[in-house]
Motif scaffolding. Sequence first.
Motif, short mmCIF file in Angstrom:
data_model
loop_
_atom_site.label_atom_id
_atom_site.label_comp_id
_atom_site.label_asym_id
_atom_site.label_seq_id
_atom_site.Cartn_x
_atom_site.Cartn_y
_atom_site.Cartn_z
N LEU A 130 6.39 7.35 -13.22
CA LEU A 130 6.15 8.18 -12.36
C LEU A 130 4.34 7.55 -12.57
O LEU A 130 4.15 8.08 -13.09
CB LEU A 130 6.53 9.91 -11.77
N GLN A 131 3.71 7.77 -11.36
CA GLN A 131 1.84 7.88 -11.02
C GLN A 131 1.52 8.82 -10.10
O GLN A 131 2.55 9.33 -9.28
CB GLN A 131 1.72 6.54 -10.90
N THR A 132 0.58 9.19 -10.92
CA THR A 132 -0.48 10.60 -10.31
C THR A 132 -1.42 10.54 -10.03
O THR A 132 -2.71 11.34 -9.27
CB THR A 132 -0.13 12.00 -10.95
N LYS A 133 -2.40 9.47 -10.64
CA LYS A 133 -3.49 8.73 -10.31
C LYS A 133 -3.43 7.15 -9.46
O LYS A 133 -3.05 6.92 -9.17
CB LYS A 133 -4.38 8.56 -11.40
N ALA A 134 -4.81 7.84 -8.27
CA ALA A 134 -4.48 6.38 -8.01
C ALA A 134 -5.35 5.30 -8.48
O ALA A 134 -5.93 5.45 -9.48
CB ALA A 134 -6.34 7.02 -6.68
N GLY A 135 -4.68 3.99 -8.23
CA GLY A 135 -4.82 2.78 -9.13
C GLY A 135 -4.52 1.06 -8.52
O GLY A 135 -3.01 1.85 -7.40
N PRO B 163 1.01 -1.44 0.22
CA PRO B 163 -0.43 -0.08 -0.04
C PRO B 163 1.03 1.09 -0.33
O PRO B 163 1.72 2.03 0.61
CB PRO B 163 -1.08 0.17 1.78
N ALA B 164 0.53 2.10 -0.69
CA ALA B 164 0.83 3.67 -0.86
C ALA B 164 0.03 4.52 -0.88
O ALA B 164 -1.37 4.03 -1.24
CB ALA B 164 2.34 3.85 -1.98
N ALA B 165 0.81 5.79 -0.30
CA ALA B 165 -0.09 6.79 -0.36
C ALA B 165 1.06 8.43 -0.70
O ALA B 165 1.74 8.16 0.33
CB ALA B 165 -1.14 6.93 1.06
N THR C 100 -0.61 -0.48 -4.17
CA THR C 100 -2.12 0.49 -4.77
C THR C 100 -1.97 1.44 -4.01
O THR C 100 -1.30 1.58 -2.27
CB THR C 100 -3.19 -0.65 -3.63
N LEU C 101 -2.06 1.98 -4.65
CA LEU C 101 -1.63 3.67 -4.94
C LEU C 101 -3.56 4.59 -4.58
O LEU C 101 -4.16 5.10 -5.03
CB LEU C 101 -1.35 4.59 -5.55
N THR C 102 -2.85 5.41 -3.37
CA THR C 102 -3.76 5.78 -2.77
C THR C 102 -3.16 7.78 -3.10
O THR C 102 -2.04 8.12 -2.81
CB THR C 102 -4.62 5.90 -1.46
#
Length: 220
Positions: free
Chosen positions: A45-50, A30-32, A69-71
């Motif tokens: 590099l991601q900027t959207k949750a998913g 899990p990451a936020a 799992t990015l929040t």
Amino acid sequence: YINLVLDQTGCDSIIINLNLIITRAITNLPAAICQGQNYYAGGKLQTKAGIYYDTLKTANDCDSVLITTLTVNPIPKPELGADRNICAGETIVLNPGVFNSYLWQDQSTTQVYAVTAPGTYRVTVTNQFNCAATARVIIRNLVNPPANFLPADKQLCSGNVLKISVPGYKSYEWNTGATISTIQIRNHGVYYLEVKDHNNCTGTDSLVVHEINCIPVGIP
């Protein structure tokens, strides 16, 4: 897997039992992040949750799957209002809103901040997700509130009408209940007027109207 090994005479010698387990390591992570930040997952590099997948290699050259799992948490939105002037003798209470923590430009940590002089005031707030944002307001000038805007005391003949006009202000409140800039006075007494200028500075002035008996003059 069972392997039967024979000796030189063709007799059974050793039975080898091999229990082969093929493992694929799967790690859930899990990451936020806060809005405006980024996180490396899924190969970029991601900027959207998913949910993002990465396939890695272990020391034994086996696949290892990382499932992230990015929040994306919202950032706070503090508000100190528009830049403005301050009235002499006034205290402006700056309140950016309700957040978890506050840090003002002088390192104070209270929710509200009292301002009595011009300057630049800045606050950084943090919400429950540990996301931070900053707001700023400039208090430009120290201005004097309205004063002495009513004329000197007047005399009013019985039955006459005295017109008093005070233009140029944002709002008016007479002790008669009127809320306009011009009133007509028919009775003697003390009249109070509270005005507010365009800097939202408030001032009060008074006018005493004396009743006198005037001699009527007729011209034939």
